[in-house]
Design an enzyme around this catalytic site. Structure first.
Site, short mmCIF file in Angstrom:
data_model
loop_
_atom_site.label_atom_id
_atom_site.label_comp_id
_atom_site.label_asym_id
_atom_site.label_seq_id
_atom_site.Cartn_x
_atom_site.Cartn_y
_atom_site.Cartn_z
N LYS A 91 0.87 -1.18 0.00
CA LYS A 91 0.00 0.00 0.00
C LYS A 91 0.90 1.22 0.00
CE LYS A 91 -3.08 2.60 3.06
NZ LYS A 91 -4.10 2.55 4.10
C1 5RP Z 1 -1.41 5.21 7.86
C2 5RP Z 1 -2.47 4.31 7.35
C3 5RP Z 1 -3.81 4.57 7.86
O1 5RP Z 1 -4.06 4.60 9.14
C4 5RP Z 1 -4.91 4.61 6.95
O2 5RP Z 1 -5.14 3.33 6.45
C5 5RP Z 1 -4.78 5.65 5.91
O3 5RP Z 1 -5.90 5.77 5.08
P1 5RP Z 1 -6.24 7.13 4.37
O4 5RP Z 1 -4.96 7.89 4.19
O5 5RP Z 1 -6.84 6.75 3.05
O6 5RP Z 1 -7.21 7.88 5.23
O7 5RP Z 1 -2.26 3.41 6.58
O8 5RP Z 1 -0.23 4.97 7.18
#
Ligand code: 5RP
Length: 260
Positions: A172
């Protein structure tokens, strides 16, 4: 790859389209009661449209009914907060036994490449990947970005490739210019992180560009659950990810579903 690993991966990345809309609602692990996640009522309304739910074990046990069959990607890194001194020093916060008890489809762990704590986080990721390989559970490595770290293709391809080389099954990472470079140099599927809330049109445009660059989907949080209409927004994101909609077409979906 063993059957269990393949089975769980196919619960995360949908075989029908080869894509996924992961809903990230794990923010409480370092931000507390984040706007939009105060009581998880918004999340419950989004469940029918999400392919996977990424969250903490505490949120899972307290807010999501065990009868729900949405695949779970469990956040297993944390231990620091936005008001503490060492936000980037995350460690393992869940045992593999508890993750198995929760019947999760994936484990998510953040790495902080280039930070003072990169070694701790990379060794933590490696440990979690060992568990994943042992029990057939895919690991999503999250390339977190601190204030002092870059957000360009050079940095994000370094961090993403490192995560894959350490054995992560999915990465991710954030969208950036030349995102295709990040995707092309990473041997495992990439899902785009959403990041801070931006206007719906822009978030859909970013999603479209990420998919066009080869991302298998999104792992998006705030740009969905903080939208003025989260249910309309997730359907618009789905249109881009699963139905090859352009950003403009997806925005029309958002407008059409909004308020319904
Ligand atoms: C931080 C993360 C998160 O807590 C979260 O999943 C981020 O999601 P978004 O930026 O789309 O709100 O992965 O690194």
């Amino acid at each position: 790859m063993d059957w269990g690993m393949k089975n769980r991966l196919s619960r995360i990345i949908k075989p029908k389209t080869g894509h996924t809309v992961m809903l990230a609602v794990d923010h409480g692990y370092f931000m507390g009661p984040t706007t939009g996640l105060e009581n998880f009522e918004v999340v419950k309304s989004l469940l029918p449209y999400a392919d996977t739910l990424m969250l903490t074990r505490g949120a899972l046990r307290n807010y999501i009914k065990p009868e729900n069959d949405i695949p779970i990607v469990l956040r297993v890194s944390g231990g620091t907060s936005i008001i503490g001194k060492e936000l980037l020093r995350e460690g393992i916060i869940v045992s593999i036994e508890d993750a198995i008890k929760l019947n999760v489809s994936g484990l998510a762990f953040s790495i902080m490449v280039g930070s003072e704590f990169e070694r701790d986080t990379l060794l933590g990721l490696a440990k979690v990947i060992d568990w994943g390989e042992e029990y057939g559970i895919p690991v999503v490595a999250v390339t977190a970005v601190g204030k002092e770290m870059g957000r360009d293709a050079r940095y994000l391809s370094l961090a993403s490739r490192m995560a894959a080389e350490l054995g992560a099954h999915i990465v991710k990472t954030y969208y950036c210019e030349n995102f295709e470079k990040v995707v092309d140099t990473c041997p495992v599927p990439i899902v785009m992180a959403g990041g801070k809330k931006i206007p719906e049109k822009d978030a859909l445009e970013m999603t479209y560009k990420a998919i066009q660059s080869g991302a298998v989907g999104v792992d998006m949080g705030r740009n969905i659950f903080q939208s003025e209409d989260p249910v309309a927004m997730i359907q618009a994101v789905r249109a881009v990810v699963h139905e090859e909609a352009t950003a403009e077409e997806a925005f029309e979906v958002f407008e059409e579903k909004r308020g319904k």
